[in-house]
Design a protein around this motif. Structure first.
Motif, PDB file in Angstrom:
ATOM      1  N   ARG A  85       0.283  -9.928  -4.336  1.00  0.00           N
ATOM      2  CA  ARG A  85      -0.683 -11.059  -4.100  1.00  0.00           C
ATOM      3  C   ARG A  85      -0.457 -12.086  -5.127  1.00  0.00           C
ATOM      4  O   ARG A  85      -0.621 -13.199  -4.873  1.00  0.00           O
ATOM      5  CB  ARG A  85      -2.154 -10.619  -4.059  1.00  0.00           C
ATOM      6  CG  ARG A  85      -2.522  -9.820  -2.944  1.00  0.00           C
ATOM      7  CD  ARG A  85      -4.103  -9.493  -3.284  1.00  0.00           C
ATOM      8  NE  ARG A  85      -4.506  -8.816  -1.813  1.00  0.00           N
ATOM      9  CZ  ARG A  85      -4.763  -9.588  -0.665  1.00  0.00           C
ATOM     10  NH1 ARG A  85      -4.663 -10.885  -0.731  1.00  0.00           N
ATOM     11  NH2 ARG A  85      -5.510  -9.003   0.380  1.00  0.00           N
ATOM     12  N   PHE A  87     -10.376 -12.596  -5.941  1.00  0.00           N
ATOM     13  CA  PHE A  87     -10.587 -12.725  -7.384  1.00  0.00           C
ATOM     14  C   PHE A  87      -9.537 -13.538  -8.321  1.00  0.00           C
ATOM     15  O   PHE A  87      -9.861 -13.827  -9.478  1.00  0.00           O
ATOM     16  CB  PHE A  87     -10.608 -11.403  -7.849  1.00  0.00           C
ATOM     17  CG  PHE A  87      -9.417 -10.274  -7.501  1.00  0.00           C
ATOM     18  CD1 PHE A  87      -8.452 -10.259  -8.540  1.00  0.00           C
ATOM     19  CD2 PHE A  87      -9.411  -9.900  -6.492  1.00  0.00           C
ATOM     20  CE1 PHE A  87      -7.149  -9.568  -8.425  1.00  0.00           C
ATOM     21  CE2 PHE A  87      -8.133  -8.846  -6.399  1.00  0.00           C
ATOM     22  CZ  PHE A  87      -7.335  -8.824  -7.351  1.00  0.00           C
ATOM     23  N   PHE A 130      -3.045 -11.070   3.205  1.00  0.00           N
ATOM     24  CA  PHE A 130      -2.886 -10.165   4.240  1.00  0.00           C
ATOM     25  C   PHE A 130      -4.207 -10.013   5.025  1.00  0.00           C
ATOM     26  O   PHE A 130      -5.222  -9.949   4.315  1.00  0.00           O
ATOM     27  CB  PHE A 130      -2.591  -8.652   3.296  1.00  0.00           C
ATOM     28  CG  PHE A 130      -1.977  -7.570   4.291  1.00  0.00           C
ATOM     29  CD1 PHE A 130      -0.592  -7.119   4.402  1.00  0.00           C
ATOM     30  CD2 PHE A 130      -3.118  -6.756   5.061  1.00  0.00           C
ATOM     31  CE1 PHE A 130      -0.333  -6.411   5.361  1.00  0.00           C
ATOM     32  CE2 PHE A 130      -2.336  -5.861   6.005  1.00  0.00           C
ATOM     33  CZ  PHE A 130      -0.988  -5.680   5.882  1.00  0.00           C
ATOM     34  N   ASP A 188       3.186  -3.238  -6.376  1.00  0.00           N
ATOM     35  CA  ASP A 188       1.951  -2.689  -5.837  1.00  0.00           C
ATOM     36  C   ASP A 188       1.124  -4.007  -5.098  1.00  0.00           C
ATOM     37  O   ASP A 188       1.681  -5.015  -5.246  1.00  0.00           O
ATOM     38  CB  ASP A 188       1.010  -2.062  -6.702  1.00  0.00           C
ATOM     39  CG  ASP A 188       0.504  -2.883  -7.854  1.00  0.00           C
ATOM     40  OD1 ASP A 188       0.524  -4.303  -7.577  1.00  0.00           O
ATOM     41  OD2 ASP A 188       0.390  -2.393  -9.092  1.00  0.00           O
ATOM     42  N   PRO A 189       0.231  -3.697  -4.563  1.00  0.00           N
ATOM     43  CA  PRO A 189      -0.614  -4.847  -3.838  1.00  0.00           C
ATOM     44  C   PRO A 189      -0.950  -6.014  -4.575  1.00  0.00           C
ATOM     45  O   PRO A 189      -0.574  -7.125  -4.228  1.00  0.00           O
ATOM     46  CB  PRO A 189      -1.554  -4.363  -2.992  1.00  0.00           C
ATOM     47  CG  PRO A 189      -1.451  -2.859  -2.855  1.00  0.00           C
ATOM     48  CD  PRO A 189      -0.474  -2.621  -4.061  1.00  0.00           C
ATOM     49  N   ARG A 190      -1.390  -5.736  -5.767  1.00  0.00           N
ATOM     50  CA  ARG A 190      -1.790  -6.767  -6.517  1.00  0.00           C
ATOM     51  C   ARG A 190      -0.822  -7.802  -6.996  1.00  0.00           C
ATOM     52  O   ARG A 190      -1.003  -8.935  -6.787  1.00  0.00           O
ATOM     53  CB  ARG A 190      -2.463  -6.229  -7.970  1.00  0.00           C
ATOM     54  CG  ARG A 190      -2.870  -7.023  -9.085  1.00  0.00           C
ATOM     55  CD  ARG A 190      -4.259  -7.569  -8.938  1.00  0.00           C
ATOM     56  NE  ARG A 190      -4.537  -8.438 -10.023  1.00  0.00           N
ATOM     57  CZ  ARG A 190      -5.365  -7.941 -10.992  1.00  0.00           C
ATOM     58  NH1 ARG A 190      -6.229  -6.855 -10.861  1.00  0.00           N
ATOM     59  NH2 ARG A 190      -5.976  -8.988 -11.770  1.00  0.00           N
ATOM     60  N   PRO A 216      -5.685  -7.456   7.581  1.00  0.00           N
ATOM     61  CA  PRO A 216      -5.486  -6.066   8.222  1.00  0.00           C
ATOM     62  C   PRO A 216      -5.830  -5.599   9.566  1.00  0.00           C
ATOM     63  O   PRO A 216      -6.985  -6.738   9.915  1.00  0.00           O
ATOM     64  CB  PRO A 216      -5.944  -5.078   6.970  1.00  0.00           C
ATOM     65  CG  PRO A 216      -7.275  -5.786   6.451  1.00  0.00           C
ATOM     66  CD  PRO A 216      -6.724  -7.320   6.626  1.00  0.00           C
ATOM     67  N   LEU A 268     -13.554  -9.831  -3.184  1.00  0.00           N
ATOM     68  CA  LEU A 268     -12.669  -8.684  -2.820  1.00  0.00           C
ATOM     69  C   LEU A 268     -11.310  -9.046  -3.122  1.00  0.00           C
ATOM     70  O   LEU A 268     -10.543  -8.271  -3.791  1.00  0.00           O
ATOM     71  CB  LEU A 268     -12.856  -7.956  -1.296  1.00  0.00           C
ATOM     72  CG  LEU A 268     -12.239  -6.603  -1.190  1.00  0.00           C
ATOM     73  CD1 LEU A 268     -12.785  -5.526  -1.880  1.00  0.00           C
ATOM     74  CD2 LEU A 268     -12.540  -6.546   0.226  1.00  0.00           C
ATOM     75  N   THR A 269     -10.892  -9.911  -2.356  1.00  0.00           N
ATOM     76  CA  THR A 269      -9.278 -10.472  -2.477  1.00  0.00           C
ATOM     77  C   THR A 269      -9.177 -11.900  -3.297  1.00  0.00           C
ATOM     78  O   THR A 269      -7.982 -12.299  -3.479  1.00  0.00           O
ATOM     79  CB  THR A 269      -8.546 -10.439  -1.301  1.00  0.00           C
ATOM     80  OG1 THR A 269      -9.162 -11.506  -0.481  1.00  0.00           O
ATOM     81  CG2 THR A 269      -8.695  -9.133  -0.579  1.00  0.00           C
ATOM     82  N   GLU A 304       0.910  -1.305  -0.071  1.00  0.00           N
ATOM     83  CA  GLU A 304      -0.038  -0.120  -0.039  1.00  0.00           C
ATOM     84  C   GLU A 304       0.799   1.208  -0.029  1.00  0.00           C
ATOM     85  O   GLU A 304       0.351   2.304  -0.510  1.00  0.00           O
ATOM     86  CB  GLU A 304      -0.799  -0.167   1.343  1.00  0.00           C
ATOM     87  CG  GLU A 304      -2.242  -0.972   1.150  1.00  0.00           C
ATOM     88  CD  GLU A 304      -2.585  -1.254   2.405  1.00  0.00           C
ATOM     89  OE1 GLU A 304      -3.748  -0.762   2.785  1.00  0.00           O
ATOM     90  OE2 GLU A 304      -1.804  -1.947   3.443  1.00  0.00           O
ATOM     91  N   ARG A 352     -11.403  -2.087   5.690  1.00  0.00           N
ATOM     92  CA  ARG A 352     -10.241  -2.360   4.913  1.00  0.00           C
ATOM     93  C   ARG A 352     -10.125  -3.916   4.636  1.00  0.00           C
ATOM     94  O   ARG A 352      -9.839  -4.419   3.353  1.00  0.00           O
ATOM     95  CB  ARG A 352      -8.754  -2.095   5.817  1.00  0.00           C
ATOM     96  CG  ARG A 352      -7.504  -1.709   4.895  1.00  0.00           C
ATOM     97  CD  ARG A 352      -6.555  -0.863   5.793  1.00  0.00           C
ATOM     98  NE  ARG A 352      -5.462  -1.192   5.721  1.00  0.00           N
ATOM     99  CZ  ARG A 352      -4.414  -1.514   6.416  1.00  0.00           C
ATOM    100  NH1 ARG A 352      -4.519  -0.954   7.664  1.00  0.00           N
ATOM    101  NH2 ARG A 352      -3.288  -1.700   5.811  1.00  0.00           N
ATOM    102  N   GLY A 353     -10.330  -4.757   5.643  1.00  0.00           N
ATOM    103  CA  GLY A 353     -10.167  -6.208   5.403  1.00  0.00           C
ATOM    104  C   GLY A 353     -11.576  -6.622   4.834  1.00  0.00           C
ATOM    105  O   GLY A 353     -11.475  -7.395   3.779  1.00  0.00           O
TER     106      GLY A 353
END
Lengths: 361, 503
Positions: free
Chosen positions: B312, B343, B318, B307-309, B320, B340-341, B287, B326-327
């Motif tokens: 991952r 995908f 992660f 970046d985060p993507r 949080p 959300l994560t 982030e 956020r989570g």
């Protein structure tokens, strides 16, 4: 004493009731307003809201007015969902109208029906680029898009005026600030004979359906929703914030640009200084009135188009100034915002009480 | 029902514990005593007379003070100004008030400079401000809501000294906690709540911890004991010379951090909140990008600038600290929050969401991690903290991460859910993932970590295998004393000594 109390949870029922309630309150206030001017309120309201659509021609006119509003509002709803406050549909519409006119005038001697395609596409590109500018300023300089898009609206208007008084002015037009009439090949086909109903309403309806599918089914649409609801979650999940801002502004700009292109190639047929009576601004109200949902926007656009027509008819029949259109638009937005309070709050009647301590909150 | 027919009696000078899990009704009960909410039935008897406490200002005038879990202090104002604001008209002259603040704080062994700004104070010092705020008034009952959750073990000791002295002076204290050892060390008596009902009363020093725990959670909740330690294999996460100046005026600057996490082990980072954890975690998640690529690497890949993507895609997951916001997206359904994560688990085809697979993924999380929810359409904010945390951890673990970074994984979660979360983390470790846990809960870190270190003011302490260190040593690390040669100083107060085993 009347008190507002948080519901704790947003009321879903109220979020649908609120626009209806706002409509009713607008009617009542409008009635009072007409009565105070010495008109029979029911008669005046019927002139305002029923007479315009009492025949087929009226219905066709309704579609002519609704199409640009719908196109703009669908795009705006997309940006609003991403919490990008694009107030610039009006400017994007004007730029779309301007670029489409320029291309239409270039192709004035082409007879093929395909000439319409580059005209409309250039309108979309013009609007999209105008939107992109605001997106870039936001991403690069953290410039507030509310301010930049409003300012771009005026810049767009003056650029349009510059061209309509300058290089795009009809050389044989006796000096009037108007372009030459476009050739038939670059005019939008009429859907209903003897009316002005053109295929712009089909574009708008298609945009409604496409936006619906996009926002509810595509992963990009999902990312846009997450960005708007919770930008921290979007960031942590690796969604690309800046690219999404650019995407929604491009789509929104392109749709507004298409609205502008459809105006100059549709009911107007040439470039004139005033191609929009504020459709881009009305679309902001429509987007919220339709709860940012494509289907809601479809109906809200028809209502807004009706207010435009009613205002014109009221001017003729009741001898009231055209400002009555803005008055009704304003009332509708005002009441909607007021009624929306009840989505998250409820009214509680309570006996007057000793002052509440700050800490109890 | 938040409180059902609860009886509670506190005598003058008594330190009384109110024990219970999250959601047991502790907060509701104390809010009624402090006049924030009103009881539907029953009476409050104060010094022999029945009273109706209308609002907090009335409670304060009666001599009841309360220190909330979340402080209500203005960062840009001084200690005196903050206390004056809270006192309102009673504050009087600011100079005199400052005088009173220093006298009171000295009297109870809580050094406090009245002219300092709140943002320059540590969390422990901020808590002192809140306590002193209560003490400058004539106080008879002090209510403390989970006061130790934000303190280092040493700070806890200091707080306890203060509280004991207060009690000696005749002030009653209602101490709300779910940490049994602290209650045993400090309190004269305890009332235990479960699901809004009193399930027991006892003298904590005499009753065993297990007995109190069972009264808290009921007989049917499994209470974990020990997990075997592991030493890991290859280094997966490697942080080298990570330095970063914070853009935020109240943020923490990271100073030359060096540590690594091996596949198949859990590294725990202890520390009091606000010592650079947020900044470190943002640098790990991507982030906040760090200065150069090699400051953070996953196995052989340098990821500092990814970046985060992209991180991952390299196998990072992660969890949080903020569950909602956020989570998980609060208003979205569990299905959408799974997407959300999740995908990258084949849930998206040609840019379109595969509805069936997305539902399956959410259902799998709900089933495997026993998330209590009416259905998969429930919005994230309708779940309890523990259930949502199980969902989020399940969502991350089901992606088979090579590295899981978890921040405060069981914060505010009931014992049952915490045990389930600990088990899931250990299982993931045993499957060969590298796990980094950042937590304020030192007992939790000792329970699950294979190696331990601490972060203080943006610096990281040396790390040691968990069995080779002690609460005292980690406590020193948490307060910034990294000197390894420092001899084990004997604890000044045996009664407050905490030990590594959890209940």
């Amino acid at each position: 004493m009347i008190k507002l109390e948080p519901r704790g949870e947003a009321s879903i029922t109220m979020s649908y009731v609120s626009p209806v309630l706002a409509g009713i309150l607008t009617l009542i206030t409008g009635g009072i307003f007409f009565a105070s001017l010495g008109h029979d309120p029911l008669y005046a309201l019927s002139i305002f809201l029923l007479a315009p659509v009492s025949d087929l021609y009226g219905v066709a006119e309704l579609s002519v007015k609704a199409a640009p509003i719908m196109l703009c509002a669908v795009g705006l709803a997309l940006t609003f969902k991403a919490q990008v406050w694009n107030i610039g549909a009006e400017g994007q519409l004007l730029m779309g109208g301007l670029t489409a006119s320029a291309v239409a005038l270039l192709l004035i001697d082409v007879e093929s029906g395909w000439a319409l395609v580059p005209v409309l596409l250039s309108g979309m590109v013009g609007g999209a680029l105008w939107g992109l500018l605001a997106a870039w300023l936001r991403n690069r300089f953290n410039a507030n898009e509310i301010l930049t898009t409003i300012m771009f609206n005026y810049i767009a208007l003056y650029i349009l005026l510059y061209f309509v008084h300058g290089s795009l002015k009809d050389p044989d037009g006796y000096g009037f600030p108007e372009s030459a009439l476009f050739s038939d090949s670059t005019l939008l086909p009429i859907l209903l004979e003897d009316t002005r109903m053109h295929i712009g309403i089909l574009f708008a309806s298609f945009a409604v359906v496409a936006a619906w599918v996009f926002i509810s089914r595509s992963f990009l649409g999902f990312q846009i929703k997450v960005l708007g609801m919770d930008s921290n979650a979007a960031k942590l999940s690796g969604f690309k914030h800046k690219r999404l801002v650019i995407l929604v502004m491009l789509i929104s700009g392109a749709l507004a640009g298409l609205a502008g292109a459809s105006e100059v190639t549709g009911p107007i047929g040439q470039l004139i200084p005033s191609i929009s009576p504020g459709y881009g601004y009305a679309a902001i109200i429509v987007a919220f009135l339709g709860r940012l949902h494509p289907v809601g926007i479809f109906f809200a656009s028809l209502l807004m188009a009706l207010i435009y027509m009613g205002g014109e008819l009221a001017q003729i029949e009741l001898k009231v100034p055209l400002a009555v259109t803005s008055l009704f638009q304003g009332m509708l937005l005002f009441y909607l915002l007021a009624c929306d309070v009840f989505i998250n709050f409820k009214i509680k009647m309570a006996a007057p009480k000793a002052r509440q301590s700050v800490e109890s909150a | 029902m938040a409180n059902d027919n609860v009886d509670l009696a506190i005598s003058a000078g008594e330190i009384h514990a109110l024990l219970g899990e999250n959601g047991a009704g502790k907060s509701t009960l104390m809010k009624m005593i402090y006049g924030v909410t009103k009881p539907d039935a029953g009476k409050i008897i104060w010094q022999g007379e029945q009273v109706t406490i209308k609002d907090p200002s009335m409670a304060r005038n009666m001599g009841i003070g309360m220190v909330f879990q979340h402080f209500s202090l203005f960062e840009t104002l001084t200690v005196t100004e903050n206390i004056a604001l809270a006192l309102g008209d009673d504050a009087g002259d600011l100079k005199q008030l400052a005088q009173r603040i220093s006298t009171v704080s000295k009297q109870y062994g809580m050094e406090l400079n009245p002219d300092r700004h709140i943002h320059s104070l540590s969390v422990g010092e901020r808590q002192r401000v809140e306590i002193v705020r209560c003490l400058v008034q004539d106080i008879k009952l002090l209510i403390l809501d989970e006061p130790t959750s934000v303190l280092t073990p040493q700070e806890v000791d200091t707080l306890f000294v203060t509280l004991r002295q207060l009690s000696k002076d005749g002030c009653s204290i209602l101490f709300i906690s779910h940490k049994l050892k602290e209650v045993q060390a400090l309190c004269h008596s305890a009332t235990i709540l479960r699901a809004g009902k009193v399930t027991g009363e006892c003298i904590p020093a005499e009753a065993g911890a297990t007995k109190m725990a069972l009264m808290m959670v009921g007989d049917d909740t499994p209470i974990s004991t020990d997990y075997p330690k592991s030493s890991g294999t290859e280094v997966f996460l490697n942080v080298k010379g990570l330095s970063q100046t914070s853009d935020d005026p109240f943020g923490v600057t990271l100073k030359d951090l060096n540590f690594h996490v091996k596949s198949g082990e859990i590294l725990g980072i202890a520390g009091v909140a606000g010592n650079g954890q947020e900044e470190l975690l943002a640098a790990l998640s991507g982030e906040h990008l760090v200065a150069s690529a090699n400051q953070v690497s996953f196995a052989a890949t340098k990821v500092g600038l990814l970046d985060p993507r992209a991180r991952r895609e390299l196998g990072m997951a992660f969890v949080p600290e903020e569950r909602l916001g956020r989570g998980a997206v609060p208003e979205m359904s569990l299905v959408d929050n799974g997407l959300l994560t999740g995908f990258m688990q084949g849930l998206v085809h040609l840019g379109f969401i595969n509805k069936a697979k997305t539902e399956q993924f959410a259902n799998k999380i709900i089933d495997q991690y026993k998330v209590k929810t009416p259905n998969n359409r429930a919005s994230a904010d309708s779940l309890s903290g523990g259930n949502l945390q199980k969902f989020i951890i399940g969502r991350e673990i089901l992606q088979n991460p090579k590295l899981l970074v978890a921040s405060h994984p069981t914060w505010g979660v009931d014992i049952g859910a915490a045990t389930a979360i600990h088990k899931a983390l250990i299982e993931l470790r045993d499957r060969g993932a590298a796990i980094l846990v950042v937590s304020e809960d030192i007992d939790e870190l000792f329970l699950i970590s294979d190696r331990l270190c601490a972060i203080c003011d943006g610096e990281i302490s040396p790390d040691k295998p968990t069995p080779d260190t002690s609460i005292e040593e980690v406590g020193r690390w948490m307060s910034g004393v990294f000197d390894e040669s420092a001899s084990q100083s004997p604890s000044q107060d045996n009664s407050t000594k905490l030990s590594a085993e959890l209940i």
